[in-house]
Structures are given as C-alpha cells and as structure tokens.
Design an enzyme around this catalytic site. Structure first.
Site, PDB file in Angstrom:
ATOM      1  N   HIS A  24      -2.163  -4.864   2.456  1.00 32.66           N
ATOM      2  CA  HIS A  24      -0.918  -4.527   1.430  1.00 32.66           C
ATOM      3  C   HIS A  24       0.017  -3.641   2.018  1.00 32.66           C
ATOM      4  O   HIS A  24       1.087  -3.697   1.953  1.00 32.66           O
ATOM      5  CB  HIS A  24      -1.322  -4.090   0.215  1.00 32.66           C
ATOM      6  CG  HIS A  24      -0.720  -3.836  -0.827  1.00 32.66           C
ATOM      7  ND1 HIS A  24      -0.475  -4.593  -1.993  1.00 32.66           N
ATOM      8  CD2 HIS A  24       0.092  -2.863  -1.194  1.00 32.66           C
ATOM      9  CE1 HIS A  24       0.544  -3.939  -2.603  1.00 32.66           C
ATOM     10  NE2 HIS A  24       0.800  -2.893  -2.007  1.00 32.66           N
ATOM     11  N   GLU A  25      -0.482  -2.202   2.605  1.00 25.44           N
ATOM     12  CA  GLU A  25       0.127  -1.197   2.858  1.00 25.44           C
ATOM     13  C   GLU A  25       1.127  -1.459   3.997  1.00 25.44           C
ATOM     14  O   GLU A  25       1.903  -1.362   4.540  1.00 25.44           O
ATOM     15  CB  GLU A  25      -0.726   0.231   2.918  1.00 25.44           C
ATOM     16  CG  GLU A  25      -0.793   0.481   1.684  1.00 25.44           C
ATOM     17  CD  GLU A  25       0.057   0.780   0.642  1.00 25.44           C
ATOM     18  OE1 GLU A  25       1.294   1.233   0.993  1.00 25.44           O
ATOM     19  OE2 GLU A  25      -0.001   0.380  -0.376  1.00 25.44           O
ATOM     20  N   HIS A  28       4.065  -3.622   3.745  1.00 25.21           N
ATOM     21  CA  HIS A  28       5.271  -2.840   3.569  1.00 25.21           C
ATOM     22  C   HIS A  28       5.860  -2.177   4.715  1.00 25.21           C
ATOM     23  O   HIS A  28       7.110  -2.357   4.951  1.00 25.21           O
ATOM     24  CB  HIS A  28       4.675  -1.768   2.755  1.00 25.21           C
ATOM     25  CG  HIS A  28       4.418  -2.112   1.268  1.00 25.21           C
ATOM     26  ND1 HIS A  28       5.337  -2.689   0.399  1.00 25.21           N
ATOM     27  CD2 HIS A  28       3.515  -1.714   0.457  1.00 25.21           C
ATOM     28  CE1 HIS A  28       4.794  -2.807  -0.810  1.00 25.21           C
ATOM     29  NE2 HIS A  28       3.776  -2.116  -0.883  1.00 25.21           N
TER      30      HIS A  28
END
Length: 241
Positions: A24-25, A28
């Site tokens: 997820h990170e 980004h």
C-alpha cells in the site's frame, strides 16, 4: 477465536497485514515518483522493507486490537512524504497519489482471489487440503484477501491521516479546504471516538458496520471469482491425472 487457539494463524494474519500495508505505502511512493516528485524516493520509501513503512500504533497495535475485538481489520502505516509542488499536474496527481494505496489493496485482493482458487483446486486434487501446509496456505490467502479489502475501505475514510482525506482535499474549493483544515485539527479525537469510544461505550461501531457492509459485498464478488477459478483449475487438473 481461531487466532487465539493457534499461534500459527495469528502469525499468518499479521503477515497478511504487514504485506498489504507495505505494498500500500510502496504504491503511494511509486506513483508520486511517476508524477514527478522524488521526496518519497529520497526518504527511502521505495522499498519492500517493512521497517521503512510501518507505524508502531497504526501497523501493530491497532490491527491487533481490531483482530481480537472482531470486525474488519483497521490499520495504517507511516504516511509517505511527498511535495505537491513537484507534481507534474498538481490537482490531478495529488488524487492519483492518494488513490494509489487503496487501489493497490484492491489489486492485491484480486490477485489473492485468483491464487486462492488455484490453491484450493490443487489441495483437493492432490489430497493436501487437511495438511498443516495446505490449510495454512489457504488460511493465509483467504485472510490476505479480506485484510486488503478492510484496509482499502478503512483508508478511504476521509479523515486524516487516512487516504480518503488526501483524495477529497484537492477537489474542494477554498471554503471546503478551510472546513477540512478545521476538521484536521480535531482528527485525533474524532478518530478515537469512532474507533474506540462509540463501539466500547455505546456499542455503535460505525466504522465496523461500514467495512463489513461494503466490504462484504466486494468480498462476495471476489469469492465468486475464487470459486470460478477453483472449478476451472480442478477440472483441468483432474483431466490431466
């Protein structure tokens, strides 16, 4: 609760949360770089190393509490730093960077649904469904699917530090952004109220109802994909035996 009865299941669920959060990170950071900002890259956030992304409270304490309490998995990692001024198309790219994390969770859940169908088909075809390795693998893939949908929906809540707030902020006019800043200053007490006080004192779990309600529909769709893959693979495997 199953995870309390067998430490293996707890470890598998923790692994599912950690992997989902790291991807997820990382998503980004990758999208921010693709949009012209190197801040996350310079901060060492384009990596699969969990130590670079995990937050002690949001990535460890919060998901463990939500596991034991029940309901959807609640978790977040350290926000990826980026400089909006470096983005090629600031208003559009801010939304893209914010959406990257939840979108990655949906993609991970889709991949998990496909792999789960393949795993179950192999387990039935070769007779290792009830073995420790077989049941552990199926348990992990099932939880990885559910965890990713829970994380996606939780992070879409429009409250700092969650991604939902970063998604809607660039779309607001100046008056709306002023209201947002006012809410942002009260984000922690609002967050604690919604996550802990309402469920434990008033037995009103708004976040849990949202994640289980919307997530249940998405998870049902993904399990339908799993069953379709499972049936197709089982027929192919049995035909080749």
């Amino acid at each position: 609760m199953r995870i309390l009865q067998n430490p293996l299941y707890l470890l598998l669920q923790i692994a599912a949360v950690v992997i989902a959060l790291v991807v997820h990170e990382l998503s980004h950071a990758v999208i921010a770089l693709a949009c012209g900002d190197t801040t996350a890259k310079d901060a060492g956030r384009i990596t699969l190393n969990p130590a670079a992304h995990l937050d002690p409270f949001g990535s460890v304490v919060l998901p463990l509490l939500s596991m034991f309490i029940g309901g959807g998995i609640l978790a977040f990692a350290k926000p990826v730093p980026y400089n909006p001024g470096n983005l090629k198309h600031r208003k559009r790219d801010e939304v893209l960077v914010a959406l990257a994390g939840p979108a990655s969770n949906l993609l991970q859940a889709g991949i998990a649904a496909v792999l789960l169908g393949i795993c179950v088909a192999f387990a039935y075809a070769f007779g290792w469904y009830n073995t420790v390795a077989g049941s552990a693998l199926i348990y992990f893939m099932t939880n990885y699917l559910v965890v990713n949908i829970s994380l996606m929906l939780f992070n879409l809540i429009p409250l700092p530090p969650l991604d939902g707030s970063a998604i809607i902020f660039p779309l607001l006019n100046k008056k709306g952004q002023a209201v947002y800043y006012d809410i942002q200053s009260k984000a922690l007490p609002i967050f604690l109220l919604a996550v802990y006080i309402l469920p434990s004192v008033l037995h009103i779990d708004l976040i849990g109802m949202y994640i289980q309600g919307v997530g249940g529909v998405v998870i049902d769709w993904l399990f339908q994909l799993t069953f379709a893959i499972q049936d197709m693979m089982y027929v192919l495997l049995m035909g080749g035996l």
